[in-house]
Design a protein around this motif. Structure first.
Motif, PDB file in Angstrom:
ATOM      1  N   TRP A 127       4.449  -7.490  -5.188  1.00 46.93           N
ATOM      2  CA  TRP A 127       4.518  -7.454  -6.645  1.00 46.93           C
ATOM      3  C   TRP A 127       3.849  -6.203  -7.193  1.00 46.93           C
ATOM      4  CZ3 TRP A 127       0.002  -8.372  -9.843  1.00 46.93           C
ATOM      5  CH2 TRP A 127      -1.139  -8.753  -9.136  1.00 46.93           C
ATOM      6  N   ARG A 128       4.455  -5.676  -8.218  1.00 44.64           N
ATOM      7  CA  ARG A 128       3.906  -4.527  -8.933  1.00 44.64           C
ATOM      8  C   ARG A 128       3.117  -5.052 -10.119  1.00 44.64           C
ATOM      9  NH1 ARG A 128       5.452  -1.553 -13.392  1.00 44.64           N
ATOM     10  NH2 ARG A 128       7.463  -2.634 -13.482  1.00 44.64           N
ATOM     11  N   LYS A 129       1.882  -4.666 -10.234  1.00 45.34           N
ATOM     12  CA  LYS A 129       1.041  -5.127 -11.325  1.00 45.34           C
ATOM     13  C   LYS A 129       1.678  -4.763 -12.663  1.00 45.34           C
ATOM     14  CE  LYS A 129      -2.726  -6.608 -13.395  1.00 45.34           C
ATOM     15  NZ  LYS A 129      -2.976  -8.052 -13.551  1.00 45.34           N
ATOM     16  N   GLY A 130       1.853  -5.779 -13.516  1.00 45.36           N
ATOM     17  CA  GLY A 130       2.412  -5.541 -14.840  1.00 45.36           C
ATOM     18  C   GLY A 130       3.918  -5.552 -14.895  1.00 45.36           C
ATOM     19  N   LEU A 150       0.830  -1.202   0.000  1.00 42.70           N
ATOM     20  CA  LEU A 150       0.000   0.000   0.000  1.00 42.70           C
ATOM     21  C   LEU A 150       0.865   1.253   0.000  1.00 42.70           C
ATOM     22  CD1 LEU A 150      -2.701   1.395   0.100  1.00 42.70           C
ATOM     23  CD2 LEU A 150      -2.779   0.996   2.573  1.00 42.70           C
ATOM     24  N   GLU A 151       1.922   1.236   0.786  1.00 43.04           N
ATOM     25  CA  GLU A 151       2.831   2.386   0.802  1.00 43.04           C
ATOM     26  C   GLU A 151       3.464   2.599  -0.567  1.00 43.04           C
ATOM     27  OE1 GLU A 151       5.489   1.366   3.975  1.00 43.04           O
ATOM     28  OE2 GLU A 151       4.307   2.452   5.497  1.00 43.04           O
ATOM     29  N   ALA A 152       3.849   1.507  -1.238  1.00 40.36           N
ATOM     30  CA  ALA A 152       4.451   1.599  -2.567  1.00 40.36           C
ATOM     31  C   ALA A 152       3.439   2.171  -3.572  1.00 40.36           C
ATOM     32  CB  ALA A 152       4.946   0.240  -3.031  1.00 40.36           C
ATOM     33  N   THR A 153       2.186   1.753  -3.441  1.00 40.74           N
ATOM     34  CA  THR A 153       1.138   2.265  -4.327  1.00 40.74           C
ATOM     35  C   THR A 153       0.950   3.756  -4.128  1.00 40.74           C
ATOM     36  OG1 THR A 153      -0.035   0.139  -4.356  1.00 40.74           O
ATOM     37  CG2 THR A 153      -1.312   2.101  -4.912  1.00 40.74           C
ATOM     38  N   LEU A 154       0.859   4.177  -2.882  1.00 37.07           N
ATOM     39  CA  LEU A 154       0.643   5.594  -2.579  1.00 37.07           C
ATOM     40  C   LEU A 154       1.841   6.445  -2.987  1.00 37.07           C
ATOM     41  CD1 LEU A 154      -0.984   5.197   0.964  1.00 37.07           C
ATOM     42  CD2 LEU A 154      -2.151   5.771  -1.175  1.00 37.07           C
ATOM     43  N   THR A 155       3.031   5.871  -2.902  1.00 33.50           N
ATOM     44  CA  THR A 155       4.250   6.625  -3.216  1.00 33.50           C
ATOM     45  C   THR A 155       4.489   6.737  -4.720  1.00 33.50           C
ATOM     46  OG1 THR A 155       5.296   5.935  -1.140  1.00 33.50           O
ATOM     47  CG2 THR A 155       6.754   6.721  -2.898  1.00 33.50           C
ATOM     48  N   THR A 156       4.273   5.640  -5.437  1.00 30.43           N
ATOM     49  CA  THR A 156       4.616   5.607  -6.867  1.00 30.43           C
ATOM     50  C   THR A 156       3.441   5.895  -7.795  1.00 30.43           C
ATOM     51  OG1 THR A 156       4.135   3.234  -7.115  1.00 30.43           O
ATOM     52  CG2 THR A 156       6.350   3.847  -6.353  1.00 30.43           C
ATOM     53  N   GLY A 157       2.211   5.710  -7.300  1.00 35.16           N
ATOM     54  CA  GLY A 157       1.051   5.869  -8.174  1.00 35.16           C
ATOM     55  C   GLY A 157       0.824   4.677  -9.081  1.00 35.16           C
ATOM     56  N   GLU A 158       1.498   3.572  -8.805  1.00 33.37           N
ATOM     57  CA  GLU A 158       1.315   2.329  -9.552  1.00 33.37           C
ATOM     58  C   GLU A 158       0.772   1.247  -8.617  1.00 33.37           C
ATOM     59  OE1 GLU A 158       4.309   1.500 -12.895  1.00 33.37           O
ATOM     60  OE2 GLU A 158       5.523   2.406 -11.321  1.00 33.37           O
ATOM     61  N   GLY A 159      -0.072   0.370  -9.166  1.00 34.89           N
ATOM     62  CA  GLY A 159      -0.686  -0.658  -8.360  1.00 34.89           C
ATOM     63  C   GLY A 159       0.308  -1.682  -7.851  1.00 34.89           C
ATOM     64  N   HIS A 160       0.432  -1.784  -6.551  1.00 30.12           N
ATOM     65  CA  HIS A 160       1.280  -2.785  -5.905  1.00 30.12           C
ATOM     66  C   HIS A 160       0.413  -3.661  -5.008  1.00 30.12           C
ATOM     67  CE1 HIS A 160       4.511  -0.086  -7.160  1.00 30.12           C
ATOM     68  NE2 HIS A 160       5.382  -1.026  -6.859  1.00 30.12           N
ATOM     69  N   TYR A 161       0.759  -4.933  -4.944  1.00 30.07           N
ATOM     70  CA  TYR A 161       0.000  -5.899  -4.165  1.00 30.07           C
ATOM     71  C   TYR A 161       0.956  -6.853  -3.453  1.00 30.07           C
ATOM     72  CZ  TYR A 161      -3.686  -4.212  -7.278  1.00 30.07           C
ATOM     73  OH  TYR A 161      -4.566  -3.408  -7.974  1.00 30.07           O
ATOM     74  N   PHE A 162       0.360  -7.720  -2.623  1.00 27.49           N
ATOM     75  CA  PHE A 162       1.145  -8.764  -1.987  1.00 27.49           C
ATOM     76  C   PHE A 162       0.630 -10.107  -2.479  1.00 27.49           C
ATOM     77  CE2 PHE A 162       2.149 -11.868   1.293  1.00 27.49           C
ATOM     78  CZ  PHE A 162       3.494 -11.596   1.519  1.00 27.49           C
TER      79      PHE A 162
END
Length: 213
Positions: free
Chosen positions: A62-65, A42-54
């Motif tokens: 993992w980063r989507k895509g 969630l922190e990675a998503t908020l920081t980068t603007g790219e979808g990140h999940y576990f």
């Protein structure tokens, strides 16, 4: 009523440190997938603007895509009323599902659902235009537009815009819808010929909205 902005500390991660995340198309509301995120994702998503999940199967972030190229640009993140589920509103590049389907939710469970899964009109229009421009089938109007060139397509956009205005000024709503449809169609062809699509224009509008708060 405007709700206060929540913080990551308001997220109720479960005993495994995870929270379910629904990825939703920011343009048409289509539900694309369900996955899980831990705090790091969630922190990675908020920081980068790219979808990140576990990934629970790989036990890893993992980063989507990251491998497929089917990335997700995350516009905003919403927390549900209980704090134990999230929605990522995204622009999806390519299919969201590993099967190649646009959405992971493509299998009907009830007879009434079979064959009923709607394809939102912007996606339908853009898909058909892209297919026609790639294949250039004989007898297709898109093929004719392509062969006549960008200048001709641009002139058709101007023509249809004028007819849309006339219909509006004359309070002819049925005609207005028809002319607006023609305008959007020709604009979609023009954008695709130039390597863009309707989503590109939508992104500009969304960015302006975000900038204005």
């Amino acid at each position: 009523m405007t709700q206060p902005i929540q913080s990551i500390d308001d997220v109720a991660f479960d005993a495994s440190g995870l929270v379910p995340v629904v990825a939703q198309d920011a343009h048409n509301g289509e539900v694309l997938m369900l996955a899980y995120a831990n705090r790091e994702a969630l922190e990675a998503t908020l920081t980068t603007g790219e979808g990140h999940y576990f990934s629970r199967s790989r036990n890893a972030l993992w980063r989507k895509g990251a491998t497929s190229g089917h990335t997700q640009a995350v516009h905003d993140v919403w927390l549900d009323c209980d704090g134990d589920a999230l929605v990522y509103r995204v622009t999806q590049t390519g299919p969201a599902c590993h099967t190649g389907e646009r959405s992971c939710f493509h299998r009907p469970l009830t007879a009434e659902s079979a064959g009923q899964a709607p394809e939102a009109w912007p996606e339908l229009l853009q898909r058909v235009v892209a297919e026609r421009l790639e294949a250039l089938p004989e007898g297709s109007y898109v093929t004719e537009l392509h062969q006549r060139g960008t200048g001709y397509v641009a002139q058709k956009v101007v023509e249809e815009a004028g007819e849309t205005i006339v219909a509006a000024l004359q309070d002819q709503n049925s005609d207005l819808a028809e002319e607006a449809a023609d305008l959007i169609f020709h604009l979609a062809v023009l954008l695709k010929r130039q390597g863009l699509d309707l989503d590109a224009a939508g992104e500009v509008l969304a960015a302006r909205h975000r900038a204005r708060g």
